[in-house]
Design a protein around this motif. Sequence first.
Motif, PDB file in Angstrom:
ATOM      1  N   HIS A  26       0.830  -1.200   0.000  1.00 31.80           N
ATOM      2  CA  HIS A  26       0.000   0.000   0.000  1.00 31.80           C
ATOM      3  C   HIS A  26       0.875   1.266   0.000  1.00 31.80           C
ATOM      4  O   HIS A  26       0.610   2.220  -0.730  1.00 31.80           O
ATOM      5  N   SER A  27       1.957   1.231   0.791  1.00 29.45           N
ATOM      6  CA  SER A  27       2.863   2.376   0.858  1.00 29.45           C
ATOM      7  C   SER A  27       3.534   2.601  -0.482  1.00 29.45           C
ATOM      8  O   SER A  27       3.664   3.729  -0.963  1.00 29.45           O
ATOM      9  N   THR A  28       3.967   1.503  -1.135  1.00 29.72           N
ATOM     10  CA  THR A  28       4.623   1.614  -2.440  1.00 29.72           C
ATOM     11  C   THR A  28       3.673   2.162  -3.490  1.00 29.72           C
ATOM     12  O   THR A  28       4.035   3.034  -4.292  1.00 29.72           O
ATOM     13  N   GLU A 240       1.255  10.408   8.070  1.00 28.01           N
ATOM     14  CA  GLU A 240       0.693   9.859   9.297  1.00 28.01           C
ATOM     15  C   GLU A 240       1.188   8.462   9.597  1.00 28.01           C
ATOM     16  O   GLU A 240       1.061   7.975  10.718  1.00 28.01           O
ATOM     17  N   ASP A 241       1.724   7.769   8.613  1.00 22.15           N
ATOM     18  CA  ASP A 241       2.244   6.425   8.798  1.00 22.15           C
ATOM     19  C   ASP A 241       3.524   6.463   9.636  1.00 22.15           C
ATOM     20  O   ASP A 241       4.387   7.310   9.436  1.00 22.15           O
ATOM     21  N   LEU A 242       3.657   5.529  10.580  1.00 19.51           N
ATOM     22  CA  LEU A 242       4.815   5.505  11.472  1.00 19.51           C
ATOM     23  C   LEU A 242       6.118   5.359  10.699  1.00 19.51           C
ATOM     24  O   LEU A 242       7.137   5.969  11.047  1.00 19.51           O
ATOM     25  N   THR A 243       6.092   4.563   9.640  1.00 16.60           N
ATOM     26  CA  THR A 243       7.303   4.382   8.826  1.00 16.60           C
ATOM     27  C   THR A 243       7.724   5.704   8.199  1.00 16.60           C
ATOM     28  O   THR A 243       8.917   6.052   8.167  1.00 16.60           O
ATOM     29  N   MET A 244       6.748   6.459   7.697  1.00 16.03           N
ATOM     30  CA  MET A 244       7.050   7.734   7.065  1.00 16.03           C
ATOM     31  C   MET A 244       7.553   8.760   8.092  1.00 16.03           C
ATOM     32  O   MET A 244       8.474   9.526   7.817  1.00 16.03           O
ATOM     33  N   ILE A 245       6.943   8.743   9.272  1.00 15.92           N
ATOM     34  CA  ILE A 245       7.364   9.666  10.328  1.00 15.92           C
ATOM     35  C   ILE A 245       8.797   9.359  10.763  1.00 15.92           C
ATOM     36  O   ILE A 245       9.605  10.267  10.977  1.00 15.92           O
ATOM     37  N   SER A 246       9.108   8.064  10.870  1.00 21.06           N
ATOM     38  CA  SER A 246      10.467   7.672  11.250  1.00 21.06           C
ATOM     39  C   SER A 246      11.476   8.115  10.208  1.00 21.06           C
ATOM     40  O   SER A 246      12.571   8.595  10.541  1.00 21.06           O
ATOM     41  N   ALA A 385       5.797  18.893  12.676  1.00 23.37           N
ATOM     42  CA  ALA A 385       6.551  18.764  13.930  1.00 23.37           C
ATOM     43  C   ALA A 385       5.751  19.297  15.119  1.00 23.37           C
ATOM     44  O   ALA A 385       5.886  18.791  16.243  1.00 23.37           O
ATOM     45  N   GLN A 386       4.936  20.292  14.892  1.00 27.43           N
ATOM     46  CA  GLN A 386       4.091  20.818  15.965  1.00 27.43           C
ATOM     47  C   GLN A 386       3.073  19.785  16.434  1.00 27.43           C
ATOM     48  O   GLN A 386       2.717  19.741  17.621  1.00 27.43           O
ATOM     49  N   SER A 387       2.594  18.948  15.520  1.00 28.93           N
ATOM     50  CA  SER A 387       1.526  18.001  15.848  1.00 28.93           C
ATOM     51  C   SER A 387       2.026  16.597  16.144  1.00 28.93           C
ATOM     52  O   SER A 387       1.281  15.775  16.679  1.00 28.93           O
ATOM     53  N   ILE A 388       3.287  16.310  15.793  1.00 22.66           N
ATOM     54  CA  ILE A 388       3.842  14.962  16.000  1.00 22.66           C
ATOM     55  C   ILE A 388       5.053  15.069  16.924  1.00 22.66           C
ATOM     56  O   ILE A 388       6.128  15.541  16.515  1.00 22.66           O
ATOM     57  N   PRO A 389       4.933  14.671  18.187  1.00 24.88           N
ATOM     58  CA  PRO A 389       6.032  14.835  19.160  1.00 24.88           C
ATOM     59  C   PRO A 389       7.356  14.242  18.702  1.00 24.88           C
ATOM     60  O   PRO A 389       8.420  14.790  19.004  1.00 24.88           O
ATOM     61  N   MET A 390       7.302  13.136  17.971  1.00 29.60           N
ATOM     62  CA  MET A 390       8.521  12.453  17.543  1.00 29.60           C
ATOM     63  C   MET A 390       9.386  13.330  16.625  1.00 29.60           C
ATOM     64  O   MET A 390      10.601  13.130  16.517  1.00 29.60           O
ATOM     65  N   LEU A 391       8.758  14.329  16.000  1.00 31.81           N
ATOM     66  CA  LEU A 391       9.483  15.166  15.044  1.00 31.81           C
ATOM     67  C   LEU A 391       9.991  16.472  15.642  1.00 31.81           C
ATOM     68  O   LEU A 391      10.774  17.186  14.991  1.00 31.81           O
ATOM     69  N   ARG A 392       9.569  16.804  16.853  1.00 36.24           N
ATOM     70  CA  ARG A 392       9.866  18.137  17.383  1.00 36.24           C
ATOM     71  C   ARG A 392      11.350  18.361  17.595  1.00 36.24           C
ATOM     72  O   ARG A 392      11.901  19.383  17.169  1.00 36.24           O
ATOM     73  N   ASP A 393      12.003  17.437  18.276  1.00 39.08           N
ATOM     74  CA  ASP A 393      13.435  17.617  18.533  1.00 39.08           C
ATOM     75  C   ASP A 393      14.252  17.599  17.239  1.00 39.08           C
ATOM     76  O   ASP A 393      15.132  18.467  17.052  1.00 39.08           O
TER      77      ASP A 393
END
Length: 471
Positions: A26-28, A240-246, A385-393
């Motif tokens: 699906h991601s591909t 929004e996908d965890l893989t994409m956020i990572s 980054a404002q809405s996703i804590p994992m991206l803020r730092d």
Amino acid sequence: MDVINILPSPPHFFRLFFRLAMSLLHSTLNTNRRRRTLLQRGLLQTDYDVHPDSGFFPPQPLDRLPGAFDIWEDALIKANSKLALGDDDREEAIAKRPMGKDWRAAVRRWPILATEPWHDNTRFLQRAHMVLSWLVSFYAHSLPPSTKDILIPKSLTIPLVTVSRCLGIAPILTFADTVLWNCEPIDSKLPLSSSNMRVVNTFSGTEDERSFYVASALAELRGVEMLRIIDDFHNLPTYEDLTMISKLSRDLNRLSGIIDDISEVIKSVRPNCDPHVFYFDVRPWFEGSGSQGPLAPKWIYEGIEDSEKLDLSGPSAGQSSVMHALDLFLDIDHKLREKRLPAPSERNKRADHGFMERMRRYMPGKHREYLNFLAATPKSVRTLAQSIPMLRDPYDNAVLALKRLRDDHMKIACLYIVSMSRSGTRNGCPVSAMMSRLEASGPVRGTGGNELSVLLKAGRDATRRAVLKKM
């Protein structure tokens, strides 16, 4: 521990495997669908003359202009390091004045060469712009000092304005002419790099000037990886996908390192480019029409209607498309449109908030279109980054790296321009230096005619205000 017993049962394992496989498929599919959409809308970097390996540099060296255009090329070769600034009173410069007078007289006698047959050839247009803009600067700055406006002959102005309109770039020497189109590989079979680079043209003939262009070119080259990160971001199928956020988190961390590398490149100019040589022997050649303020002599382009309305400020580091792309990607608010903390100081408010946007008119039109695409992107990495804590730092670290870069740039500007502007004449006479300091009036200006310290501090402070975690 019984490893076998803690593994999923075969049916459960295959269900998990199937779900993972479907998620990757699906991601591909989403990625390919977004890529097709970008292709249909013409939003791939190559459509903007941005190349995967060379970024904003041409993928191959620009060929010498053909046939009748030899007259331009030969004149530029003759001018390189053989003409002197008109206000240089040193013995060596005075000896060059007869040559400069003859050279300018020859330029005035030239025919006006037609470029129309070549208007569908981007590389020809870029080479023509580089050659003609260098010739214009040699012509204007080798003239004896005068308070009258400077008339640039139509043998230069008409073809320069013509090719500039085709390229969508200002008809004056720009960052592209001094760096992007002026640095080429020694071995054209190998990519441009620190060990495979030569500078084509210089005004002063000094190694200091060459080192200045090389440092600027290396900063641009290091930015190529940054452009890939930006491209990857705009090709993400979802945010929004965890893989994409990572992936985005990793890319932002990489970006911080790239920006730090560019800072080191900027600082590397110091050992090889003497501030005194740069300020008195190199920088004056960069100044365009009215660069010394509103009362300074203007350049009149003969044969061009309303030439006073042309953008003729001259080259500036503010014309680097790589740095503009970085600002847009990180959502740096130079125009103070957003309410961010800390609040702008009075000096920040006094700065020229339209400077960055105006500098884009000095970029090749295709590069400016690319920046317009980035500016029009509906989702910014800062908003994510404002809405996703994992991206803020990771986001904040990238912004802080950019702030450090601007701190370093301010130090270099202070050393090479502000301090030198108070040091007196190019001959270093202490009495003259004292008189110059006493007579100095008004702020120190950049080559674009802007109040330099206010402008640089405003840019640095706008960068700091993008940080999400307030300190």
